[in-house]
Scaffold this active site. Structure first.
Site, PDB file in Angstrom:
ATOM      1  CB  CYS A  66      -0.944  -0.190   0.823  1.00 45.69           C
ATOM      2  SG  CYS A  66      -0.569   0.388   2.780  1.00 45.69           S
ATOM      3  N   GLY A  69       2.107   0.852   3.583  1.00 49.27           N
ATOM      4  CA  GLY A  69       3.135  -0.391   3.658  1.00 49.27           C
ATOM      5  C   GLY A  69       2.393  -0.411   4.529  1.00 49.27           C
ATOM      6  CG  HIS A  99      16.129 -12.238  13.605  1.00 53.27           C
ATOM      7  ND1 HIS A  99      16.966 -11.694  14.699  1.00 53.27           N
ATOM      8  CD2 HIS A  99      16.781 -13.493  13.563  1.00 53.27           C
ATOM      9  CE1 HIS A  99      18.063 -11.488  14.364  1.00 53.27           C
ATOM     10  NE2 HIS A  99      18.259 -12.676  14.038  1.00 53.27           N
ATOM     11  NE  ARG A 133      19.124 -15.194  19.596  1.00 53.19           N
ATOM     12  CZ  ARG A 133      19.339 -15.314  19.427  1.00 53.19           C
ATOM     13  NH1 ARG A 133      19.893 -15.960  18.539  1.00 53.19           N
ATOM     14  NH2 ARG A 133      19.899 -14.081  17.958  1.00 53.19           N
TER      15      ARG A 133
END
Length: 145
Positions: A66, A69, A99, A133
């Site tokens: 968009c 965004g 991540h 993790r």
């Protein structure tokens, strides 16, 4: 390979057209959830159907665009199975995958050009999830029912 979902509003439409060409050059299938013109429209009308299709396993990952965004990423992230990342630099795209296991790349159509979008998409699709993790954190993202 599942089709990559793509969607935009009117402000993201020109960049979405470029994204389609980029995907076609790679030989990657995609499903376009709209919009199909630069006529003013509302991004949720296209973001929600794409999010539902990704959650159902019909396509994925996704690309959403968009003007800033922001709005489209906010809408997509209302869905429990979506991890939409707003990226305007390749490094952000890579980290969102490494991540956060992002499954939708959101880009700000009014603030980046085609070359920048190409670099962002290369980083997003060329980077895997590290797990470890980060897996524990990603599993905590959905809201418990």
């Amino acid at each position: 390979m599942k089709p990559i979902g793509i969607c935009s509003d009117h402000a993201g439409f020109p960049l979405k057209q470029h994204v389609k060409q980029w995907l076609e050059a790679k030989g990657w299938p995609y499903k376009d959830f709209g919009t199909y013109t630069e006529e003013s429209c509302d991004y949720p009308d296209y973001a929600h159907p794409m999010a539902r299709a990704i959650e159902a396993g019909e396509c994925g990952p996704g690309i959403a665009i968009c003007g800033s965004g922001q709005g489209i990423s906010m809408t997509l992230n209302k869905h429990q199975g979506i991890r939409a990342a707003l990226c305007w630099q390749p490094e952000l795209a890579a980290l969102s995958r490494q991540h956060n296991d992002a499954n939708v790349l959101c880009m700000p159509g009014r603030f980046i050009g085609n070359e920048q979008a190409d670099a962002i998409m290369e980083a997003f699709f060329g980077t895997g999830f590290e797990g470890g993790r980060h897996q524990r954190r990603v599993q905590k993202i959905p809201v418990s029912q």
